[in-house]
Scaffold this motif. Structure first.
Motif, mmCIF file in Angstrom:
data_model
loop_
_atom_site.group_PDB
_atom_site.id
_atom_site.type_symbol
_atom_site.label_atom_id
_atom_site.label_comp_id
_atom_site.label_asym_id
_atom_site.label_seq_id
_atom_site.Cartn_x
_atom_site.Cartn_y
_atom_site.Cartn_z
ATOM 1 N N ASP A 49 37.146 36.925 37.348
ATOM 2 C CA ASP A 49 36.768 38.328 37.239
ATOM 3 C C ASP A 49 35.312 38.453 36.822
ATOM 4 O O ASP A 49 34.803 37.688 36.000
ATOM 5 N N ALA A 65 33.712 40.981 45.712
ATOM 6 C CA ALA A 65 35.100 41.297 46.081
ATOM 7 C C ALA A 65 35.502 40.580 47.363
ATOM 8 O O ALA A 65 36.610 40.042 47.466
ATOM 9 N N THR A 70 37.768 39.626 41.290
ATOM 10 C CA THR A 70 38.050 40.972 40.807
ATOM 11 C C THR A 70 36.782 41.478 40.137
ATOM 12 O O THR A 70 36.202 40.778 39.309
ATOM 13 N N GLN A 72 34.486 44.508 38.171
ATOM 14 C CA GLN A 72 34.286 45.752 37.438
ATOM 15 C C GLN A 72 32.815 46.129 37.601
ATOM 16 O O GLN A 72 31.942 45.430 37.093
ATOM 17 N N ARG A 96 40.266 45.318 44.705
ATOM 18 C CA ARG A 96 39.632 44.335 43.822
ATOM 19 C C ARG A 96 38.414 44.888 43.092
ATOM 20 O O ARG A 96 37.719 44.144 42.389
#
Length: 229
Positions: A49, A65, A70, A72, A96
């Motif tokens: 991530d 992605a 994943t 943010q 994702r």
């Protein structure tokens, strides 16, 4: 934050918001070269991530992605993030990618040790004071898991725009409405204290051309801990 710093911060938020409105997808669809490097570094470290700071309309977040991470994605421009969300839906990576409007002058709204990797392309060299930059790197350290990787890029004091344009103090100079904090090497080294400084790579990008450093640094693992694989 002083009154002058507040005024500059507000002006830059408005300028970037207006820029994304006037120029949707202004950086194109292809990922940046630092984004491609970061994806390879994150994969080699076993990251799953990624937190991207200053993702804009998302060319690098979308690339992460597509590469299976994943993501943010954060930015202080709601318009840029809306462009990112639409692009993620169109290409099938929306599952994702999450987006959050935030100003990195504030604490990151994330738990401690919650991400494997952090990426920031030219975010740290925006109109941030040295104190705000140090606080932000402290927040990156807080949200990274032990052994996590941080890749960021900044324009440096060898850039042709350094020392020209409108001076705001603290090595911040403004050209065409965009304010930039130019980094001396000593600042890079001080921000890496307590980290493993893996690489400081000099490169050029865009017109002029802009002269930047790509910095890769990692948190030491906790004693007895192992990274996820």
């Amino acid at each position: 934050m002083t009154g002058d710093e507040q005024d500059l911060a507000a002006a830059q938020r408005a300028h970037w918001q207006n820029t994304y409105v006037a120029h949707p997808g202004m950086y194109g669809e292809e990922p940046s070269a630092p984004g491609v490097h970061a994806a390879a570094a994150f994969r080699a470290a076993g990251a799953r991530d990624v937190l991207e700071l200053g993702s804009g309309h998302g060319r690098d977040a979308l690339y992460f992605a597509r590469e299976g991470f994943t993501v943010q994605a954060t930015d202080f421009s709601a318009t840029g993030l809306e462009q990112l969300r639409r692009a993620a839906l169109a290409e099938g990576t929306a599952g994702r990618v999450t987006t959050t409007v935030c100003d990195v002058r504030d604490a990151l709204r994330m738990p401690d040790a919650s991400v494997d990797a952090v990426f920031a392309h030219m975010l740290l060299c925006m109109a941030l004071s040295t104190g705000e930059i140090r606080a932000l790197v402290g927040e990156v350290r807080r949200v990274l898991r032990p052994g996590g990787t941080f890749v960021y890029t900044v324009r440096h004091t060898g850039d042709a725009h350094y020392g020209t344009g409108t001076a705001h103090g603290d090595d911040i100079y403004e050209h065409g409405g965009f304010a930039v904090h130019f980094f001396p090497r000593a600042l890079v080294d001080s921000l890496a204290e307590g980290w493993n400084l893996d690489e400081v790579h000099a490169f050029e990008e865009g017109e002029l051309p802009r002269r930047l450093w790509r910095v890769t640094q990692t948190l030491p693992p906790s004693p007895g801990s192992e990274r996820r694989v």
